[in-house]
Design a protein around this motif. Structure first.
Motif, PDB file in Angstrom:
ATOM      1  N   LYS A   1       0.853  -1.182   0.000  1.00 20.85           N
ATOM      2  CA  LYS A   1       0.000   0.000   0.000  1.00 20.85           C
ATOM      3  C   LYS A   1       0.894   1.238   0.000  1.00 20.85           C
ATOM      4  O   LYS A   1       0.585   2.244  -0.622  1.00 20.85           O
ATOM      5  CB  LYS A   1      -0.905  -0.038   1.241  1.00 20.85           C
ATOM      6  N   HIS A   2       2.008   1.132   0.714  1.00 20.46           N
ATOM      7  CA  HIS A   2       2.968   2.225   0.734  1.00 20.46           C
ATOM      8  C   HIS A   2       4.309   1.665   1.234  1.00 20.46           C
ATOM      9  O   HIS A   2       4.329   0.667   1.946  1.00 20.46           O
ATOM     10  CB  HIS A   2       2.485   3.334   1.674  1.00 20.46           C
TER      11      HIS A   2
ATOM     12  N   ASP B   1     -12.564   1.400  -0.878  1.00 16.96           N
ATOM     13  CA  ASP B   1     -11.618   1.807  -1.927  1.00 16.96           C
ATOM     14  C   ASP B   1     -12.420   2.297  -3.131  1.00 16.96           C
ATOM     15  O   ASP B   1     -13.030   1.499  -3.841  1.00 16.96           O
ATOM     16  CB  ASP B   1     -10.749   0.599  -2.304  1.00 16.96           C
ATOM     17  N   PRO B   2     -12.413   3.617  -3.385  1.00 21.47           N
ATOM     18  CA  PRO B   2     -13.228   4.149  -4.490  1.00 21.47           C
ATOM     19  C   PRO B   2     -12.877   3.503  -5.831  1.00 21.47           C
ATOM     20  O   PRO B   2     -13.735   3.386  -6.707  1.00 21.47           O
ATOM     21  CB  PRO B   2     -12.874   5.643  -4.514  1.00 21.47           C
ATOM     22  N   ALA B   3     -11.632   3.072  -5.983  1.00 17.21           N
ATOM     23  CA  ALA B   3     -11.201   2.514  -7.271  1.00 17.21           C
ATOM     24  C   ALA B   3     -11.880   1.185  -7.577  1.00 17.21           C
ATOM     25  O   ALA B   3     -11.902   0.736  -8.722  1.00 17.21           O
ATOM     26  CB  ALA B   3      -9.683   2.350  -7.298  1.00 17.21           C
TER      27      ALA B   3
ATOM     28  N   LYS C   1      -8.861   7.420  -9.892  1.00 18.64           N
ATOM     29  CA  LYS C   1      -9.041   6.724  -8.612  1.00 18.64           C
ATOM     30  C   LYS C   1      -7.790   5.943  -8.214  1.00 18.64           C
ATOM     31  O   LYS C   1      -7.416   5.903  -7.044  1.00 18.64           O
ATOM     32  CB  LYS C   1     -10.229   5.766  -8.709  1.00 18.64           C
TER      33      LYS C   1
ATOM     34  N   PHE D   1      -5.229   8.327  -6.948  1.00 18.34           N
ATOM     35  CA  PHE D   1      -5.555   8.784  -5.599  1.00 18.34           C
ATOM     36  C   PHE D   1      -5.097   7.830  -4.517  1.00 18.34           C
ATOM     37  O   PHE D   1      -4.860   8.219  -3.374  1.00 18.34           O
ATOM     38  CB  PHE D   1      -7.074   8.943  -5.475  1.00 18.34           C
ATOM     39  N   LYS D   2      -5.009   6.548  -4.875  1.00 21.05           N
ATOM     40  CA  LYS D   2      -4.619   5.568  -3.857  1.00 21.05           C
ATOM     41  C   LYS D   2      -3.155   5.720  -3.461  1.00 21.05           C
ATOM     42  O   LYS D   2      -2.745   5.221  -2.426  1.00 21.05           O
ATOM     43  CB  LYS D   2      -4.878   4.147  -4.377  1.00 21.05           C
ATOM     44  N   LEU D   3      -2.369   6.403  -4.305  1.00 21.97           N
ATOM     45  CA  LEU D   3      -0.974   6.619  -3.931  1.00 21.97           C
ATOM     46  C   LEU D   3      -0.955   7.651  -2.802  1.00 21.97           C
ATOM     47  O   LEU D   3      -1.522   8.734  -2.919  1.00 21.97           O
ATOM     48  CB  LEU D   3      -0.173   7.111  -5.141  1.00 21.97           C
TER      49      LEU D   3
END
Lengths: 578, 177
Positions: free
Chosen positions: A125-126, A306-308, B67, B70-72
């Protein structure tokens, strides 16, 4: 107060209430292992770094808290890539800490150097390369915030050796400082009120609704809210592979697992629904089959944090970005006072399918080989209350998910999205560490077991009494099944041998109690013996029928209308078309 | 370079951190999204940079790209700039073969396009032109017969068109929304 980077790291993990780290030391991470000696945090020394990652995942699955894995640089970091990707695909909260070569050596191809943040960027995620010891407390707090909020996932911190050795002032950042340090991270948790009202309107008007519950239900701890929604509206619920346990299988509205190897009723109810209420689910190809013919008449309410995910595969009629638990509760509230259409015809259609197409396998021929499904049934019926079931990936995973009766959330640990063979042994160890009060059974295939079995040495030496049932059919069974069905029985590189290795001797060499079962009559007594052992790991080598295939099955790329049921449920095994 | 509305510009405000461009380009590569051009520069706040990404919207929806961006975690704000609602400019520099015979004609075309001669060699000219991307395409076409020795374009930068009557249909989405 001045601390070394290593001391700050361990202290930060303590501040984050970490109780256990799964790891394996090495050159670059060495400094961090010294203050660990003085810390109350338990460290579990694994035998391979991949094991540390899957243990952290297993721990996170059953506790809901982030699993922590710590390994060194280079090959250790690359060994962590599979668990990171697994956790990323299944949204498992996890914090991985890797050592890195000292700052001046970065970019010089130093010993055990690899571009860990570069390699893991697309499977986390990061991630962050920490270049200043003073940043450690903030970056650790960020890592835990990111791993556990919004859509959970793995976060990696890469720590150069000289950063761990450098001294810096210790300061523990406040919540507000963490938020301010992440200006681009503001997950939406509350659903849009207008959308929630619209969802409630669609739900009360639907004649053939199905709740499509995904892993997000478990991540948001929404099982109770889900139950309220289902019972309040009389809507049947399918639970995907990653959502098993989110809704009780023995509930009258529980339809079990949909998808490629789901049961006929779950698949067909979704196919014929006029409304799918997708909650924390992502329209994975293993669930939808051919997307263009998936649930063709259904309107879609899609709730996800998660909007994606909304509109990624299927365009929702009502998209709601938010935390499943909060949104479902709001929907239930919005339903109050709304008239609901009569669904008795739908329920009777569903129970008709349940009667006609239950899960089925042929009973064994007298003296014939043991049926894997039978082993699962006995394991299920003999399991102590609250048993946690863990699986690898393949046929055994599907039988485990099909034949277990899940009645409680967080009792199922499996690798869904990535499909990681070798997941079960280390994940079971992590699960047992997280829930020592529970019996933990790993169901594994012989192919899977050979990938990560060495972690049973970890389990023995750390006294983590997991139990492993190997459904040993001497094949890479799922691949074999595909070759039988779709490659004209041309078996290519799938035979493994039932007794090479000798699983009993191998398990015993790793400090486990081990049994071999070939006779159906021995299944029950040996499982009971295994259940009674609680001071060391147990392995049972079940010699199962290699011919057995997983049914029902929707062949890859086919429509869910073309579900293939067990041959005995349809003469000749031809497809059932409604 | 295509100039029909098969493209769209995303103006992306990101934290000014090492690796942020790799995160963005890696995400595009992994998900099979196409970048037509890319321009990166510091913003007026040193904590942030602005990345102008021109994306191909024929294959993938702007919505899905936005989208996923944005997740980054380091992406702070994304402004979608539809070509009809944005002022777009790009810079071109080209070294053109321009011997004694052609020099006059090359200078004439540069003049018509309101470009500049920025360097002069014995047989070559380096010219510069800023303008709308399709105007740069035209200029490039006209220079080609003389022989383009080297050419560089920056990728487009864009800002929303200003309000004249009603509010512009600009969709700026902050993560807090």
């Amino acid at each position: 107060m001045k601390l070394t980077g290593a001391q700050a790291l361990i202290k930060s993990l303590e501040m984050e209430s970490v109780e256990v780290i799964f790891g394996l030391p090495g050159g670059a991470i060495l400094p961090a292992y010294d203050p660990l000696l003085d810390s109350p945090i338990r460290h579990i020394l694994v035998r391979h770094e991949q094991g540390a990652g899957h243990m952290a995942e297993g721990y996170a699955h059953v506790t809901g808290r982030p699993g922590v894995a710590m390994v060194t640089s280079g090959p250790a970091a690359t060994n962590m890539v599979t668990p990171l990707c697994d956790a990323y695909m299944d949204s498992v909260p996890m914090v991985a800490i890797t050592g890195q070569v000292s700052r001046p050596a970065i970019g010089t191809d130093g010993f055990q150097e690899c571009d860990t943040v570069g390699i893991t960027r697309s499977v986390t995620k990061h991630n962050e390369l920490v270049m200043d010891a003073a940043d450690i407390p903030l970056l650790v707090r960020q890592a835990f915030r990111l791993a556990t909020t919004g859509r959970p996932g793995p976060v990696l911190l890469d720590l150069p050796k000289d950063v761990l050795q450098a001294e810096a002032d210790w300061a523990w950042p406040t919540d507000g400082e963490v938020t301010a340090s992440l200006p681009g991270y503001r997950p939406t948790t509350k659903g849009h009120p207008r959308m929630i009202k619209e969802a409630a309107r669609l739900i009360s008007g639907a004649r053939r609704p199905v709740i499509y519950a995904g892993g997000g239900i478990l991540k948001s701890r929404a099982a109770e809210a889900l139950r309220q929604l289902a019972e309040r509206t009389g809507t049947p619920v399918v639970t995907t592979l990653t959502a098993r346990g989110a809704f009780p299988d023995d509930h009258p509205l529980g339809l079990g697992m949909p998808g490629m190897h789901g049961n006929y009723t779950a698949i067909t109810a979704m196919q014929q629904a006029d409304l799918l209420i997708a909650l924390g689910a992502r329209f994975d190809d293993r669930v939808t089959g051919r997307v263009s013919s998936f649930a063709p008449e259904a309107k879609i309410v899609h709730v996800d944090i998660d909007p994606a995910e909304l509109g990624k595969i299927r365009r929702p009629d009502v998209p709601i970005v938010g935390d499943c638990r909060l949104v479902i509760s709001e929907i239930v509230r919005a339903l109050a006072g709304m008239e609901q259409v009569d669904r008795s015809e739908w329920r009777s259609r569903i129970s008709g399918w349940q009667e006609r197409f239950p899960l089925h396998y042929d009973p064994p021929d007298p003296g014939g080989p043991l049926k894997p499904q039978y082993v699962m049934e006995v394991l299920r019926d003999s399991a102590p209350e609250g048993t946690v079931l863990v699986s690898g990936v393949g046929q055994h995973q599907m039988w485990a998910s099909q034949y277990w009766r899940f009645t409680e959330p967080y009792t199922w640990v499996s690798s869904g999205g990535l499909g990681t063979m070798g997941f079960s042994v280390p994940a079971a160890i992590g699960a047992k560490v997280g829930r020592p009060d529970r019996t933990v059974w790993a169901v594994d295939g012989d192919g899977c077991f050979q990938m990560t079995a060495q972690e049973l040495v970890t389990a023995s030496s750390e006294r983590i009494p997991v139990k492993v049932a190997i459904l040993n059919n001497a094949y890479l069974g799922m691949v074999r099944q595909w070759q039988e069905m779709f490659y004209e029985e041309r078996y290519s590189e799938v035979y493994l041998s039932p007794d090479l290795p000798d699983y009993v001797k191998w398990a015993e060499a790793m400090g486990c109690v081990a049994f071999r079962v070939e006779d159906p009559d021995e299944v029950q007594p040996i499982i009971e013996k295994a259940n009674a052992i609680d001071d060391r790991p147990v392995v049972i080598d079940f010699r199962t029928d290699a011919q057995e295939k997983v049914f029902p099955m929707v062949p890859a790329g086919y429509s869910n209308d073309d579900v293939v049921v067990h041959p005995s449920q349809k003469p000749g095994g031809e497809k059932v078309v409604q | 370079m295509p100039t029909s509305p098969t493209h769209q510009t995303l103006s992306v405000l990101v934290e000014n951190r090492s690796g942020v461009l790799a995160r963005i380009s890696g995400m595009f590569a992994r998900r099979g999204f196409n970048i037509i051009s890319l321009a990166v520069a510091p913003s007026d706040d040193e904590r942030f940079s602005r990345i102008n990404i021109v994306i191909d919207v024929e294959e993938t929806s702007v919505e899905q790209i936005t989208k996923q961006l944005f997740k980054l975690v380091h992406v702070v704000k994304i402004t979608e700039l539809h070509p009809s609602e944005a002022v777009e400019r790009e810079l071109l520099m080209a070294t053109v073969a321009a011997g004694a015979d052609e020099r006059g004609r090359v200078i004439e075309v540069v003049g018509i396009f309101e470009g500049k001669i920025v360097d002069v060699g014995s047989a070559q000219l380096t010219v510069m032109l800023a303008g709308e991307p399709d105007r740069l395409d035209d200029f490039e076409d006209l220079m080609r017969p003389y022989g383009i020795v080297e050419l560089q374009r920056t990728g487009r930068v864009a800002l929303p068109k200003l309000d004249r009557q009603a509010a512009p249909r600009l969709r700026a989405t902050g993560k807090a929304s």
